[in-house]
Design a protein around this motif. Structure first.
Motif, short mmCIF file in Angstrom:
data_model
loop_
_atom_site.label_atom_id
_atom_site.label_comp_id
_atom_site.label_asym_id
_atom_site.label_seq_id
_atom_site.Cartn_x
_atom_site.Cartn_y
_atom_site.Cartn_z
N ALA A 276 -0.07 43.82 4.34
CA ALA A 276 -1.45 43.76 3.84
C ALA A 276 -2.45 44.06 4.95
O ALA A 276 -3.44 44.77 4.73
CB ALA A 276 -1.73 42.38 3.24
N LYS A 277 -2.20 43.56 6.15
CA LYS A 277 -3.09 43.84 7.27
C LYS A 277 -2.99 45.31 7.70
O LYS A 277 -3.99 45.91 8.10
CB LYS A 277 -2.78 42.90 8.43
CG LYS A 277 -3.12 41.45 8.13
CD LYS A 277 -2.78 40.53 9.28
CE LYS A 277 -3.14 39.07 8.94
NZ LYS A 277 -2.82 38.14 10.03
N THR A 279 -2.24 47.78 5.63
CA THR A 279 -2.93 48.52 4.58
C THR A 279 -4.44 48.46 4.74
O THR A 279 -5.15 49.46 4.56
CB THR A 279 -2.53 47.98 3.20
OG1 THR A 279 -1.09 48.04 3.06
CG2 THR A 279 -3.18 48.77 2.08
N ALA A 280 -4.96 47.28 5.10
CA ALA A 280 -6.40 47.14 5.32
C ALA A 280 -6.86 48.02 6.48
O ALA A 280 -7.94 48.63 6.43
CB ALA A 280 -6.75 45.68 5.59
N THR A 283 -6.81 51.69 5.24
CA THR A 283 -7.92 51.96 4.32
C THR A 283 -9.25 52.07 5.05
O THR A 283 -10.05 52.98 4.79
CB THR A 283 -8.00 50.84 3.26
OG1 THR A 283 -6.73 50.73 2.59
CG2 THR A 283 -9.08 51.13 2.25
N LYS A 284 -9.47 51.17 6.00
CA LYS A 284 -10.73 51.16 6.74
C LYS A 284 -10.88 52.43 7.58
O LYS A 284 -11.95 53.06 7.60
CB LYS A 284 -10.77 49.93 7.65
CG LYS A 284 -12.15 49.64 8.25
CD LYS A 284 -13.05 48.96 7.26
CE LYS A 284 -14.31 48.47 7.92
NZ LYS A 284 -15.22 47.79 6.96
N CYS A 333 -8.99 45.21 15.17
CA CYS A 333 -9.20 44.46 13.93
C CYS A 333 -10.49 43.64 14.00
O CYS A 333 -11.23 43.54 13.00
CB CYS A 333 -8.01 43.54 13.68
SG CYS A 333 -6.46 44.42 13.31
N LEU A 338 -11.61 42.90 10.37
CA LEU A 338 -10.34 42.65 9.66
C LEU A 338 -9.63 41.47 10.30
O LEU A 338 -9.91 41.07 11.43
CB LEU A 338 -9.45 43.89 9.71
CG LEU A 338 -10.05 45.18 9.15
CD1 LEU A 338 -9.09 46.34 9.37
CD2 LEU A 338 -10.35 45.03 7.67
#
Length: 516
Positions: A276-277, A279-280, A283-284, A333, A338
């Motif tokens: 999930a991290k 993917t974030a 995406t960013k 991050c 993030l």
């Protein structure tokens, strides 16, 4: 005048000495930098190669600036670049000649294989087919793009079977195709199950299976049975089917691995949180130019974004994140707003990359231009490497002084691992065998030298028949990747036949080596 006369005598004396000592060195020839005039046929061929290679619209030849550039080329007296209509006729003639040469070359080949897939873009669907064969004289593999036909309506198994049969028939390959390789799509699988050629062994199996047993009742769809019988009664028969090994391994790498990791509560939590991290972060960085520049400024790297159409893309993307030191990664991050990676999550990414490395290496090998005989050795070595990894990981867990799994030096984690290094075979004990088996063993022990096949004609015929198929349907996927460059939204008026010709000419035009 007196001085000039003395200088002339001095030069003559020097020449005399030179000629007495040896031959006079030859004068350096002047280079002719003048360009030779281009003939009318050469001009059209050069422009056609440029248009096809760069996938440009045919009306490029009508652009004033392009014609102005062409006028600067020295040409013969009657050489002139034709306009779009005449140039289209020239391309049609070249395509017809290319197709005729290909059919003539295929008449001399005994065994061929094909790969097939369906591609959809701009509300259009196309059936793509590539052809593969092995030269009997040089034992080199050859491949060409065979067709990219427009498909209308639903992609049902009967439509797929009919299109593949028609494409094979148009090139006279119905009795030469030893196998067709496709992905694991249910419509492709069913097409080859319904329309596969019936052999004597199949008849015996059907008779055995049709023998009724006590209390054994089977219900079947009557309409489907009747349609299958009517269509397969000598009218439609497809070659043997081979499922794409790369697609199968890719399913293992994605779905099966995810299913395995989510069965255990501990592994499920770290797997979901770390992915999930990631993917974030993907995406960013893909949606924001500022975020992408921030990542590149801190880590001196550009992140790779996984795509569903390219196998190994998820592994490559995770590997790129795992290469960034944890301090720099968390700094990125924080600046992007993030969540930071924890030690356990960062360690999971490293272990994931190490565990998946053999699978990705196998995928790269099978997606290359290799024969079908590569599949079994690749799978065999792949299983051994996975077992070695599990044993190494267990030893590192039980032995406190051992290195951690992420830092164990092994062939599976080496970035410089090549195709030859992937395969390791143990020497077989020598024993006296009959001649046919000895010939096979001599060939297998000859390393990568295929020239020994010329000495054993029977093994050579078997080699050509069973190694002609490709283990992966990646070649037809590459065909579609080029198709996306031709079939753009601005060229929506391009006819289906013209699109196919431009695409096939792009892959085969001026490549006469494939037709030898």
């Amino acid at each position: 005048r007196h001085v000039s006369y003395e200088k002339k005598e001095e030069k003559l004396g020097q020449r005399a000495v030179t000629s007495a000592e040896g031959p006079t060195p030859p004068k350096q020839q002047k280079l002719d930098f003048g360009a030779k005039p281009v003939s009318d046929e050469e001009l059209k061929k050069l422009v056609a190669q440029y248009i096809v290679e760069e996938m440009l619209p045919i009306n490029t030849v009508d652009l004033p600036l392009f014609r102005a550039i062409i006028k600067k080329i020295p040409t013969s007296v009657n050489a002139k670049l034709p306009h779009r209509t005449t140039f289209t006729s020239y391309l049609e003639k070249e395509f017809t000649e290319m197709e005729r040469n290909l059919k003539a070359a295929l008449n001399e080949i005994d065994f061929v294989s094909t790969t097939a897939d369906i591609w959809t873009a701009n509300n259009r669907s196309y059936m793509g087919v590539t052809l593969h064969w092995i030269s009997r004289t040089t034992l080199e593999r050859h491949k060409v793009a065979l067709a990219c036909w427009r498909i209308r309506g639903r992609h049902t198994y009967d439509v797929i079977g009919t299109e593949i049969k028609n494409i094979h028939s148009s090139y006279g390959l119905l009795n030469k195709v030893v196998a067709t390789v496709t992905d694991n799509g249910s419509n492709f699988v069913k097409a080859f199950q319904v329309y596969h050629p019936v052999t004597e062994s199949d008849d015996e199996t059907e008779e055995e299976e049709s023998t009724p047993k006590d209390d054994d009742v089977t219900f079947s769809d009557l309409s489907e049975i009747l349609s299958a019988e009517n269509e397969s009664d000598g009218q439609l028969s497809l070659p043997p089917h081979r499922r794409c090994a790369s697609h199968t391994i890719n399913i293992i790498c994605t779905r099966d691995v995810e299913k395995h990791l989510t069965t255990n509560a501990e592994s499920r939590a770290v797997y979901r949180s770390s992915t999930a991290k990631c993917t974030a972060l993907w995406t960013k960085s893909s949606r924001s130019t500022l975020a992408s520049e921030t990542v590149e400024e801190i880590s001196k790297r550009k992140l790779l974004i996984p795509t569903s159409t390219r196998w190994n893309s998820f592994f490559d993307a995770v590997k790129r994140i795992a290469e960034i030191p944890m301090g720099e990664l968390n700094t990125v991050c924080t600046k992007l707003g993030l969540k930071c990676f924890k030690d356990q999550e960062y360690q999971f990414l490293h272990e994931y990359c190490m565990a998946m490395k053999p699978l990705t290496a196998a995928l790269d090998i099978l997606q290359g231009d290799c024969p079908y005989g590569t599949l079994l050795p690749t799978l065999e070595v792949l299983m051994h490497k996975n077992i070695d990894y599990l044993l190494t990981a267990e030893c590192c867990t039980t032995a406190p002084l051992a290195k951690s799994p992420a830092s164990v030096p092994s062939a599976t984690t080496s970035s410089s691992q090549g195709e030859m290094d992937f395969f390791t075979f143990e020497a077989e004990p020598e024993e006296e065998t009959y001649s046919a088996e000895k010939e096979v063993m001599d060939y297998l022990m000859s390393g990568y030298d295929l020239q020994i096949l010329h000495k054993v004609s029977s093994i050579k015929t078997i080699f050509l028949k069973y190694n002609t198929p490709a283990p992966s349907s990646a070649p037809v996927a590459r065909l579609f990747s080029l198709g996306g460059l031709v079939l753009t939204p601005k060229r929506n008026r391009l006819s289906d036949r013209r699109f196919e010709k431009l695409l096939l000419m792009r892959l085969l035009f001026f490549n006469k080596k494939y037709l030898c």
